[in-house]
Design a protein around this motif. Sequence first.
Motif, PDB file in Angstrom:
ATOM      1  N   PHE A   8       0.809  -1.215   0.000  1.00  0.00           N
ATOM      2  CA  PHE A   8       0.000   0.000   0.000  1.00  0.00           C
ATOM      3  C   PHE A   8       0.845   1.269   0.000  1.00  0.00           C
ATOM      4  CE2 PHE A   8      -3.149  -3.049   1.547  1.00  0.00           C
ATOM      5  CZ  PHE A   8      -4.267  -2.682   0.812  1.00  0.00           C
ATOM      6  N   ASP A   9       2.094   1.185   0.406  1.00  0.00           N
ATOM      7  CA  ASP A   9       2.950   2.368   0.399  1.00  0.00           C
ATOM      8  C   ASP A   9       3.422   2.738  -1.001  1.00  0.00           C
ATOM      9  OD1 ASP A   9       2.788   2.642   3.165  1.00  0.00           O
ATOM     10  OD2 ASP A   9       4.504   1.334   3.496  1.00  0.00           O
ATOM     11  N   ASP A  10       3.269   1.835  -1.952  1.00  0.00           N
ATOM     12  CA  ASP A  10       3.794   1.994  -3.303  1.00  0.00           C
ATOM     13  C   ASP A  10       2.656   2.355  -4.260  1.00  0.00           C
ATOM     14  OD1 ASP A  10       4.994   1.868  -5.765  1.00  0.00           O
ATOM     15  OD2 ASP A  10       5.833  -0.147  -5.506  1.00  0.00           O
ATOM     16  N   LEU A  11       2.588   3.615  -4.673  1.00  0.00           N
ATOM     17  CA  LEU A  11       1.511   4.041  -5.549  1.00  0.00           C
ATOM     18  C   LEU A  11       1.572   3.353  -6.912  1.00  0.00           C
ATOM     19  CD1 LEU A  11       1.328   7.851  -4.713  1.00  0.00           C
ATOM     20  CD2 LEU A  11      -0.416   6.127  -4.245  1.00  0.00           C
ATOM     21  N   ALA A  12       2.769   3.008  -7.359  1.00  0.00           N
ATOM     22  CA  ALA A  12       2.884   2.274  -8.624  1.00  0.00           C
ATOM     23  C   ALA A  12       2.229   0.903  -8.508  1.00  0.00           C
ATOM     24  CB  ALA A  12       4.350   2.138  -9.028  1.00  0.00           C
ATOM     25  N   ALA A  13       2.384   0.262  -7.348  1.00  0.00           N
ATOM     26  CA  ALA A  13       1.753  -1.040  -7.133  1.00  0.00           C
ATOM     27  C   ALA A  13       0.232  -0.899  -7.116  1.00  0.00           C
ATOM     28  CB  ALA A  13       2.251  -1.658  -5.830  1.00  0.00           C
ATOM     29  N   ILE A  14      -0.264   0.169  -6.526  1.00  0.00           N
ATOM     30  CA  ILE A  14      -1.706   0.400  -6.512  1.00  0.00           C
ATOM     31  C   ILE A  14      -2.219   0.650  -7.923  1.00  0.00           C
ATOM     32  CG2 ILE A  14      -3.513   1.995  -5.731  1.00  0.00           C
ATOM     33  CD1 ILE A  14      -1.967   2.269  -3.116  1.00  0.00           C
ATOM     34  N   SER A  15      -1.500   1.455  -8.703  1.00  0.00           N
ATOM     35  CA  SER A  15      -1.899   1.703 -10.083  1.00  0.00           C
ATOM     36  C   SER A  15      -1.965   0.409 -10.888  1.00  0.00           C
ATOM     37  CB  SER A  15      -0.912   2.671 -10.741  1.00  0.00           C
ATOM     38  OG  SER A  15      -1.271   2.932 -12.079  1.00  0.00           O
ATOM     39  N   ALA A  16      -1.039  -0.502 -10.603  1.00  0.00           N
ATOM     40  CA  ALA A  16      -0.968  -1.763 -11.347  1.00  0.00           C
ATOM     41  C   ALA A  16      -2.109  -2.713 -11.014  1.00  0.00           C
ATOM     42  CB  ALA A  16       0.370  -2.450 -11.075  1.00  0.00           C
ATOM     43  N   THR A  17      -2.924  -2.381 -10.009  1.00  0.00           N
ATOM     44  CA  THR A  17      -4.052  -3.262  -9.665  1.00  0.00           C
ATOM     45  C   THR A  17      -5.255  -3.050 -10.573  1.00  0.00           C
ATOM     46  OG1 THR A  17      -5.050  -1.712  -8.072  1.00  0.00           O
ATOM     47  CG2 THR A  17      -3.387  -3.262  -7.220  1.00  0.00           C
ATOM     48  N   GLU A  18      -5.194  -2.109 -11.503  1.00  0.00           N
ATOM     49  CA  GLU A  18      -6.374  -1.827 -12.339  1.00  0.00           C
ATOM     50  C   GLU A  18      -6.962  -3.093 -12.976  1.00  0.00           C
ATOM     51  OE1 GLU A  18      -7.460   0.532 -16.440  1.00  0.00           O
ATOM     52  OE2 GLU A  18      -6.069   1.508 -15.042  1.00  0.00           O
ATOM     53  N   PRO A  19      -6.153  -3.981 -13.572  1.00  0.00           N
ATOM     54  CA  PRO A  19      -6.757  -5.206 -14.117  1.00  0.00           C
ATOM     55  C   PRO A  19      -7.430  -6.060 -13.048  1.00  0.00           C
ATOM     56  CG  PRO A  19      -4.561  -4.876 -15.019  1.00  0.00           C
ATOM     57  CD  PRO A  19      -4.707  -3.907 -13.893  1.00  0.00           C
ATOM     58  N   GLY A  20      -6.857  -6.099 -11.840  1.00  0.00           N
ATOM     59  CA  GLY A  20      -7.466  -6.856 -10.755  1.00  0.00           C
ATOM     60  C   GLY A  20      -8.774  -6.250 -10.302  1.00  0.00           C
ATOM     61  N   VAL A  21      -8.833  -4.917 -10.238  1.00  0.00           N
ATOM     62  CA  VAL A  21     -10.087  -4.252  -9.900  1.00  0.00           C
ATOM     63  C   VAL A  21     -11.145  -4.579 -10.956  1.00  0.00           C
ATOM     64  CG1 VAL A  21     -11.223  -2.020  -9.573  1.00  0.00           C
ATOM     65  CG2 VAL A  21      -8.932  -2.397  -8.628  1.00  0.00           C
ATOM     66  N   ALA A  22     -10.724  -4.576 -12.220  1.00  0.00           N
ATOM     67  CA  ALA A  22     -11.666  -4.898 -13.301  1.00  0.00           C
ATOM     68  C   ALA A  22     -12.185  -6.329 -13.171  1.00  0.00           C
ATOM     69  CB  ALA A  22     -10.992  -4.689 -14.657  1.00  0.00           C
ATOM     70  N   ARG A  23     -11.323  -7.268 -12.793  1.00  0.00           N
ATOM     71  CA  ARG A  23     -11.768  -8.656 -12.612  1.00  0.00           C
ATOM     72  C   ARG A  23     -12.781  -8.754 -11.473  1.00  0.00           C
ATOM     73  NH1 ARG A  23      -6.266  -9.672 -13.549  1.00  0.00           N
ATOM     74  NH2 ARG A  23      -5.847  -9.888 -11.320  1.00  0.00           N
ATOM     75  N   SER A  24     -12.493  -8.079 -10.365  1.00  0.00           N
ATOM     76  CA  SER A  24     -13.429  -8.101  -9.241  1.00  0.00           C
ATOM     77  C   SER A  24     -14.746  -7.445  -9.619  1.00  0.00           C
ATOM     78  CB  SER A  24     -12.810  -7.382  -8.034  1.00  0.00           C
ATOM     79  OG  SER A  24     -11.712  -8.100  -7.519  1.00  0.00           O
ATOM     80  N   ALA A  25     -14.674  -6.358 -10.381  1.00  0.00           N
ATOM     81  CA  ALA A  25     -15.890  -5.682 -10.830  1.00  0.00           C
ATOM     82  C   ALA A  25     -16.690  -6.586 -11.761  1.00  0.00           C
ATOM     83  CB  ALA A  25     -15.527  -4.378 -11.532  1.00  0.00           C
ATOM     84  N   HIS A  26     -15.995  -7.339 -12.601  1.00  0.00           N
ATOM     85  CA  HIS A  26     -16.676  -8.273 -13.498  1.00  0.00           C
ATOM     86  C   HIS A  26     -17.450  -9.315 -12.696  1.00  0.00           C
ATOM     87  CE1 HIS A  26     -17.452 -10.773 -16.964  1.00  0.00           C
ATOM     88  NE2 HIS A  26     -16.792 -11.782 -16.427  1.00  0.00           N
ATOM     89  N   LEU A  27     -16.832  -9.831 -11.628  1.00  0.00           N
ATOM     90  CA  LEU A  27     -17.522 -10.808 -10.785  1.00  0.00           C
ATOM     91  C   LEU A  27     -18.764 -10.206 -10.147  1.00  0.00           C
ATOM     92  CD1 LEU A  27     -14.470 -12.508  -9.038  1.00  0.00           C
ATOM     93  CD2 LEU A  27     -15.909 -13.480 -10.832  1.00  0.00           C
ATOM     94  N   LEU A  28     -18.663  -8.964  -9.721  1.00  0.00           N
ATOM     95  CA  LEU A  28     -19.824  -8.308  -9.131  1.00  0.00           C
ATOM     96  C   LEU A  28     -20.926  -8.132 -10.169  1.00  0.00           C
ATOM     97  CD1 LEU A  28     -17.983  -5.638  -6.968  1.00  0.00           C
ATOM     98  CD2 LEU A  28     -19.279  -7.599  -6.117  1.00  0.00           C
ATOM     99  N   GLY A  29     -20.526  -7.798 -11.394  1.00  0.00           N
ATOM    100  CA  GLY A  29     -21.511  -7.692 -12.453  1.00  0.00           C
ATOM    101  C   GLY A  29     -22.206  -9.016 -12.725  1.00  0.00           C
ATOM    102  N   LEU A  30     -21.440 -10.103 -12.704  1.00  0.00           N
ATOM    103  CA  LEU A  30     -22.035 -11.418 -12.896  1.00  0.00           C
ATOM    104  C   LEU A  30     -23.016 -11.754 -11.781  1.00  0.00           C
ATOM    105  CD1 LEU A  30     -18.936 -13.526 -14.050  1.00  0.00           C
ATOM    106  CD2 LEU A  30     -20.813 -12.664 -15.474  1.00  0.00           C
ATOM    107  N   ALA A  31     -22.762 -11.198 -10.590  1.00  0.00           N
ATOM    108  CA  ALA A  31     -23.634 -11.442  -9.446  1.00  0.00           C
ATOM    109  C   ALA A  31     -24.854 -10.520  -9.443  1.00  0.00           C
ATOM    110  CB  ALA A  31     -22.855 -11.272  -8.149  1.00  0.00           C
ATOM    111  N   GLY A  32     -24.997  -9.696 -10.466  1.00  0.00           N
ATOM    112  CA  GLY A  32     -26.191  -8.878 -10.600  1.00  0.00           C
ATOM    113  C   GLY A  32     -26.081  -7.463 -10.089  1.00  0.00           C
ATOM    114  N   ALA A  33     -24.871  -6.991  -9.841  1.00  0.00           N
ATOM    115  CA  ALA A  33     -24.724  -5.634  -9.313  1.00  0.00           C
ATOM    116  C   ALA A  33     -25.296  -4.607 -10.287  1.00  0.00           C
ATOM    117  CB  ALA A  33     -23.260  -5.322  -9.042  1.00  0.00           C
ATOM    118  N   ASP A  34     -26.060  -3.668  -9.756  1.00  0.00           N
ATOM    119  CA  ASP A  34     -26.596  -2.557 -10.546  1.00  0.00           C
ATOM    120  C   ASP A  34     -25.640  -1.367 -10.562  1.00  0.00           C
ATOM    121  OD1 ASP A  34     -29.377  -3.576 -11.207  1.00  0.00           O
ATOM    122  OD2 ASP A  34     -29.357  -3.779  -9.025  1.00  0.00           O
TER     123      ASP A  34
END
Length: 253
Positions: free
Chosen positions: A45-71
């Motif tokens: 969490f101290d490394d902003l570059a590491a946080i920026s690099a999580t974008e694909p992971g955030v997208a994967r988690s968001a995709h799962l939420l969409g599959l679960a019916g998130a509005d």
Amino acid sequence: MSEGPIAGFVTPPGWYDPSPSEFVSLCAAPVRTQQSMLDVPDLDFDDLAAISATEPGVARSAHLLGLAGADVAACIGTPFTWAGLSTEAEMRARIRTIEAAAGCPFIMPGTAIVDGLRALAARRIGVYAPYYIEPWQAAMRLAFEACGFDVAVVTSADTLGLVSARTTIADHEQASSPDIAREGLRRITQTTSGLEALVIAGAGVRTVDLTPEAEAELDMPVVSSDTATHWAMARSLSVPLRPGVIGRLGVAS
């Protein structure tokens, strides 16, 4: 029978996040929630570059939420909005990329704060980031300035002498207490003139209970990572919030 729309939450790894249950408690109509923790167990969490690099992971988690019916879905954690980016257009593009994966509207706290400040017609702001280390503070200042705000001050609990000096984001618990947050806001208003709003950055500090009281004392809007995210999600779902629960932002258009 439907029990209300579904709000999805992508939450940072390795800590308990109260956002889903808190959101339900703030809504004046039934809502349901789903939560997907970001699958990056060793995230620095101290490394902003590491946080920026999580974008694909955030997208994967968001995709799962969409599959679960998130509005609607949101990513909890303010720097996930702007880490590694330098313009508002880039921040909005990041959101659109994640929305495409989710298949539903996607909220990020950094731009939710921006939208909330604009709804309140506030341009000159003071930013209190209780547990942010210096690189986070500097990057956040640039992010708000890139969105057109006059950032009068960015400060933290240790800079104000409210807690001992800190060098890591993980050591955030003491700095995040509501009592310290209230005092931090007081000190900013005592030393900085002409402010039109105060911002509390950092999802680790929960501000729902302190916001209405702080606004009444300081006679100024207070917009925070958590309240702005709740506000933006409720607007996306067309679900009303209980009157007064997040202060002035709750009635902003």
